[in-house]
Design an enzyme around this catalytic site. Sequence first.
Site, PDB file in Angstrom:
ATOM      1  CD  GLU A  23      28.408  27.702  37.654  1.00  0.00           C
ATOM      2  OE1 GLU A  23      29.024  28.770  37.482  1.00  0.00           O
ATOM      3  OE2 GLU A  23      27.165  27.606  37.599  1.00  0.00           O
ATOM      4  CD  GLU A  48      29.477  29.240  45.689  1.00  0.00           C
ATOM      5  OE1 GLU A  48      30.227  29.230  46.688  1.00  0.00           O
ATOM      6  OE2 GLU A  48      29.626  30.008  44.727  1.00  0.00           O
ATOM      7  CG  ASP A  98      40.391  33.156  45.206  1.00  0.00           C
ATOM      8  OD1 ASP A  98      41.471  33.561  44.730  1.00  0.00           O
ATOM      9  OD2 ASP A  98      39.959  33.532  46.316  1.00  0.00           O
ATOM     10  CB  THR A 166      29.443  38.451  35.308  1.00  0.00           C
ATOM     11  OG1 THR A 166      30.840  38.646  35.047  1.00  0.00           O
ATOM     12  CG2 THR A 166      29.022  37.083  34.789  1.00  0.00           C
ATOM     13  CE  LYS A 167      29.328  41.526  41.650  1.00  0.00           C
ATOM     14  NZ  LYS A 167      28.802  41.993  42.967  1.00  0.00           N
ATOM     15  CE1 TYR A 168      33.352  40.389  41.230  1.00  0.00           C
ATOM     16  CE2 TYR A 168      31.705  38.786  40.548  1.00  0.00           C
ATOM     17  CZ  TYR A 168      32.322  39.520  41.531  1.00  0.00           C
ATOM     18  OH  TYR A 168      31.913  39.399  42.837  1.00  0.00           O
ATOM     19  CD  GLU A 169      31.831  37.452  31.828  1.00  0.00           C
ATOM     20  OE1 GLU A 169      32.196  36.295  31.585  1.00  0.00           O
ATOM     21  OE2 GLU A 169      30.678  37.872  31.588  1.00  0.00           O
TER      22      GLU A 169
END
Length: 302
Positions: A23, A48, A98, A166-169
């Site tokens: 990932e 990352e 991004d 997720t918080k973004y979804e």
Amino acid sequence: MMKHYIDWRKVKKPLEFENITVEIGFGSGDFLIKMAKENPEEIFFGIEKSWIPVNKLLKKCSSHSINNVFCTKLDAYWAIQLLFKDKAIKKIFMNYPDPWFKKSHAERRLTKMENLYLYAKKLISSGEVKIRTDDYSFVEFTLQEAAFLNCFSINVSNPSIDEPLTKYEKRWLSMGKNIWDIVLKKEKEPITLKISEIKEVTELYPVKVSADRVDVELIANKEFKIEDALYIKCFSVWERGQDYALEVLLSENEFLQSFIVTVKKKNDYFIIDVSKFSEVLKTEGIQKALKFLGKIIGKEKL
């Protein structure tokens, strides 16, 4: 916890992992943890660029007693190139990378052609790159870049997003935004493409400068082009007697490393070297940089 962390500067490369799942940009690490729990016999690897998500993942691996997850802190392009053998990766996941909206920032996108070529080389036959995004311009860019390589079958869909979100979804779905899944399945080897590479060396050898004195101010706070795609920027000098140290930033095919260079008096000559306190990936570029700086501050003895 650090048994899960792979230090790309020290480890023998490429890694011996086979048929693994990677990932890129794992964030909180929850997606990796979930896959690792559901598939305890498989190996998962996260990449990352920041220590914050890496430390979060390491803590979660420890608290959940997970032994089949590894990670590193490095730009994804170089991590994939340096750490993995060709045809060693089963799947590559990118969840909401991004999109770098501006056209001038296209070189930073994780799905630019050079990156996709590298992913294809590292994927097993029928291996997949799976991308989830909320930005359709990023979808279009990715499809255009992938089509040029002529090695993937391509599928794009609007997935049904299952809990937990997720918080973004949650935010995007509440705004009525669409989400797209892109699946690039490797069907054959990509067309040949010239890509940025670096060459690792076994050891870095100090440079001997034959001179009674050296003028380190000649390189302090200056930037030099050593050769095409190899640049060095030198910063302030620390001085103690006839010993010196300065911080440098080296760009080697856009692979950046920051380290301390020391210049030390030895009898009737000086030694220029990488400080023993600096951890670097030993590359041809660093060796060339030491020789280049040695020629400037004094007559180098080859």
